[in-house]
Motif scaffolding. Structure first.
Motif, PDB file in Angstrom:
ATOM      1  N   GLY A 205       4.607   7.106 -17.215  1.00 54.49           N
ATOM      2  CA  GLY A 205       4.013   6.170 -18.167  1.00 54.49           C
ATOM      3  C   GLY A 205       3.495   4.879 -17.562  1.00 54.49           C
ATOM      4  N   LEU A 206       3.595   4.723 -16.256  1.00 54.56           N
ATOM      5  CA  LEU A 206       3.160   3.475 -15.631  1.00 54.56           C
ATOM      6  C   LEU A 206       1.648   3.442 -15.447  1.00 54.56           C
ATOM      7  CD1 LEU A 206       5.843   3.092 -12.808  1.00 54.56           C
ATOM      8  CD2 LEU A 206       5.751   1.876 -14.993  1.00 54.56           C
ATOM      9  N   SER A 207       1.045   2.304 -15.786  1.00 55.80           N
ATOM     10  CA  SER A 207      -0.385   2.111 -15.555  1.00 55.80           C
ATOM     11  C   SER A 207      -0.601   1.635 -14.123  1.00 55.80           C
ATOM     12  CB  SER A 207      -0.927   1.063 -16.527  1.00 55.80           C
ATOM     13  OG  SER A 207      -0.387  -0.217 -16.211  1.00 55.80           O
ATOM     14  N   ASP A 208      -1.861   1.632 -13.697  1.00 53.70           N
ATOM     15  CA  ASP A 208      -2.181   1.094 -12.374  1.00 53.70           C
ATOM     16  C   ASP A 208      -1.756  -0.371 -12.283  1.00 53.70           C
ATOM     17  OD1 ASP A 208      -3.225   3.531 -11.619  1.00 53.70           O
ATOM     18  OD2 ASP A 208      -5.322   2.909 -11.810  1.00 53.70           O
ATOM     19  N   ALA A 209      -1.927  -1.115 -13.375  1.00 52.05           N
ATOM     20  CA  ALA A 209      -1.529  -2.527 -13.399  1.00 52.05           C
ATOM     21  C   ALA A 209      -0.014  -2.674 -13.265  1.00 52.05           C
ATOM     22  CB  ALA A 209      -2.020  -3.202 -14.680  1.00 52.05           C
ATOM     23  N   ASP A 210       0.745  -1.795 -13.923  1.00 53.02           N
ATOM     24  CA  ASP A 210       2.208  -1.811 -13.802  1.00 53.02           C
ATOM     25  C   ASP A 210       2.623  -1.564 -12.354  1.00 53.02           C
ATOM     26  OD1 ASP A 210       2.612  -2.149 -16.571  1.00 53.02           O
ATOM     27  OD2 ASP A 210       2.824   0.019 -16.917  1.00 53.02           O
ATOM     28  N   ILE A 211       2.000  -0.554 -11.741  1.00 56.15           N
ATOM     29  CA  ILE A 211       2.342  -0.202 -10.361  1.00 56.15           C
ATOM     30  C   ILE A 211       2.022  -1.362  -9.425  1.00 56.15           C
ATOM     31  CG2 ILE A 211       1.734   1.317  -8.427  1.00 56.15           C
ATOM     32  CD1 ILE A 211       1.439   3.579 -10.530  1.00 56.15           C
ATOM     33  N   GLN A 212       0.869  -1.991  -9.615  1.00 54.41           N
ATOM     34  CA  GLN A 212       0.501  -3.121  -8.765  1.00 54.41           C
ATOM     35  C   GLN A 212       1.442  -4.302  -8.975  1.00 54.41           C
ATOM     36  OE1 GLN A 212      -1.913  -2.990  -6.282  1.00 54.41           O
ATOM     37  NE2 GLN A 212      -0.765  -4.791  -5.683  1.00 54.41           N
ATOM     38  N   ALA A 213       1.834  -4.558 -10.219  1.00 45.88           N
ATOM     39  CA  ALA A 213       2.779  -5.648 -10.507  1.00 45.88           C
ATOM     40  C   ALA A 213       4.117  -5.393  -9.824  1.00 45.88           C
ATOM     41  CB  ALA A 213       2.966  -5.802 -12.013  1.00 45.88           C
ATOM     42  N   MET A 214       4.567  -4.151  -9.841  1.00 50.16           N
ATOM     43  CA  MET A 214       5.821  -3.803  -9.190  1.00 50.16           C
ATOM     44  C   MET A 214       5.694  -3.976  -7.676  1.00 50.16           C
ATOM     45  SD  MET A 214       6.788  -0.532 -11.554  1.00 50.16           S
ATOM     46  CE  MET A 214       8.053   0.115 -10.503  1.00 50.16           C
ATOM     47  N   ALA A 215       4.575  -3.551  -7.122  1.00 48.81           N
ATOM     48  CA  ALA A 215       4.352  -3.691  -5.682  1.00 48.81           C
ATOM     49  C   ALA A 215       4.360  -5.168  -5.294  1.00 48.81           C
ATOM     50  CB  ALA A 215       3.022  -3.047  -5.281  1.00 48.81           C
ATOM     51  N   ASP A 216       3.709  -5.991  -6.102  1.00 46.19           N
ATOM     52  CA  ASP A 216       3.678  -7.431  -5.825  1.00 46.19           C
ATOM     53  C   ASP A 216       5.070  -8.061  -5.903  1.00 46.19           C
ATOM     54  OD1 ASP A 216       0.915  -7.282  -5.485  1.00 46.19           O
ATOM     55  OD2 ASP A 216       0.466  -8.009  -7.501  1.00 46.19           O
ATOM     56  N   GLN A 217       5.910  -7.529  -6.794  1.00 51.52           N
ATOM     57  CA  GLN A 217       7.258  -8.068  -6.982  1.00 51.52           C
ATOM     58  C   GLN A 217       8.223  -7.616  -5.886  1.00 51.52           C
ATOM     59  OE1 GLN A 217       8.939  -7.036 -10.808  1.00 51.52           O
ATOM     60  NE2 GLN A 217      10.986  -7.665 -10.223  1.00 51.52           N
ATOM     61  N   ILE A 218       8.119  -6.373  -5.438  1.00 44.33           N
ATOM     62  CA  ILE A 218       9.150  -5.784  -4.594  1.00 44.33           C
ATOM     63  C   ILE A 218       8.735  -5.562  -3.148  1.00 44.33           C
ATOM     64  CG2 ILE A 218      10.595  -3.713  -4.280  1.00 44.33           C
ATOM     65  CD1 ILE A 218      11.460  -5.531  -6.605  1.00 44.33           C
ATOM     66  N   ALA A 219       7.553  -4.998  -2.922  1.00 45.81           N
ATOM     67  CA  ALA A 219       7.150  -4.594  -1.579  1.00 45.81           C
ATOM     68  C   ALA A 219       6.665  -5.784  -0.745  1.00 45.81           C
ATOM     69  CB  ALA A 219       6.067  -3.518  -1.660  1.00 45.81           C
ATOM     70  N   LYS A 220       6.506  -5.549   0.574  1.00 49.93           N
ATOM     71  CA  LYS A 220       6.066  -6.597   1.491  1.00 49.93           C
ATOM     72  C   LYS A 220       4.587  -6.853   1.334  1.00 49.93           C
ATOM     73  CE  LYS A 220       8.515  -4.627   5.320  1.00 49.93           C
ATOM     74  NZ  LYS A 220       8.647  -4.469   6.706  1.00 49.93           N
TER      75      LYS A 220
ATOM     76  N   ALA B 179       0.829  -1.207   0.000  1.00 51.87           N
ATOM     77  CA  ALA B 179       0.000   0.000   0.000  1.00 51.87           C
ATOM     78  C   ALA B 179       0.866   1.262   0.000  1.00 51.87           C
ATOM     79  CB  ALA B 179      -0.935  -0.002   1.203  1.00 51.87           C
ATOM     80  N   GLU B 180       1.944   1.275   0.786  1.00 49.57           N
ATOM     81  CA  GLU B 180       2.856   2.424   0.811  1.00 49.57           C
ATOM     82  C   GLU B 180       3.525   2.622  -0.544  1.00 49.57           C
ATOM     83  OE1 GLU B 180       4.438   2.424   5.442  1.00 49.57           O
ATOM     84  OE2 GLU B 180       5.375   1.051   4.003  1.00 49.57           O
ATOM     85  N   PHE B 181       3.945   1.517  -1.150  1.00 45.11           N
ATOM     86  CA  PHE B 181       4.622   1.562  -2.440  1.00 45.11           C
ATOM     87  C   PHE B 181       3.688   2.128  -3.512  1.00 45.11           C
ATOM     88  CE2 PHE B 181       5.917  -0.344  -6.477  1.00 45.11           C
ATOM     89  CZ  PHE B 181       7.271  -0.064  -6.501  1.00 45.11           C
ATOM     90  N   VAL B 182       2.473   1.588  -3.581  1.00 41.23           N
ATOM     91  CA  VAL B 182       1.491   2.051  -4.570  1.00 41.23           C
ATOM     92  C   VAL B 182       1.176   3.526  -4.337  1.00 41.23           C
ATOM     93  CG1 VAL B 182      -0.913   1.817  -5.330  1.00 41.23           C
ATOM     94  CG2 VAL B 182       0.507  -0.232  -5.027  1.00 41.23           C
TER      95      VAL B 182
END
Length: 92
Positions: free
Chosen positions: A77-92, A49-52
């Protein structure tokens, strides 16, 4: 040789588009373990949530300190889906 260089460049570009975090690695580390330029939070320690919230804040200009301008260009240029994918990959 020229064909190999062109192919490698295209492959790198394809990987970057497939993984939106790929362009972040040089500053934040492969697993989000670095303080980018010695100034940022360590993103692997952030909640999803913090990352997003941070990335969306960089996009709309409501988040960030010294690196606000630099990061806005990185996340525009990041979409909401891109941001969520990154959060899922990196954040807790």
């Amino acid at each position: 040789m020229k064909k190999i260089i062109v192919a490698a460049t295209l492959l790198t570009a394809c990987v970057a588009f497939a993984n939106p975090y790929a362009k972040c690695v040089s500053c934040h580390g492969a697993n989000g373990e670095k303080a980018a330029l010695g100034k940022s939070k360590i993103i692997k320690d952030m909640t999803k949530a913090e990352f997003v919230s941070a990335l969306k804040g960089y996009q709309d200009g409501s988040y960030g300190g010294a690196m606000k301008g630099l990061m806005k260009g990185q996340v525009t240029g990041l979409s909401d889906a891109d941001i969520q994918a990154m959060a899922d990959q990196i954040a807790k």
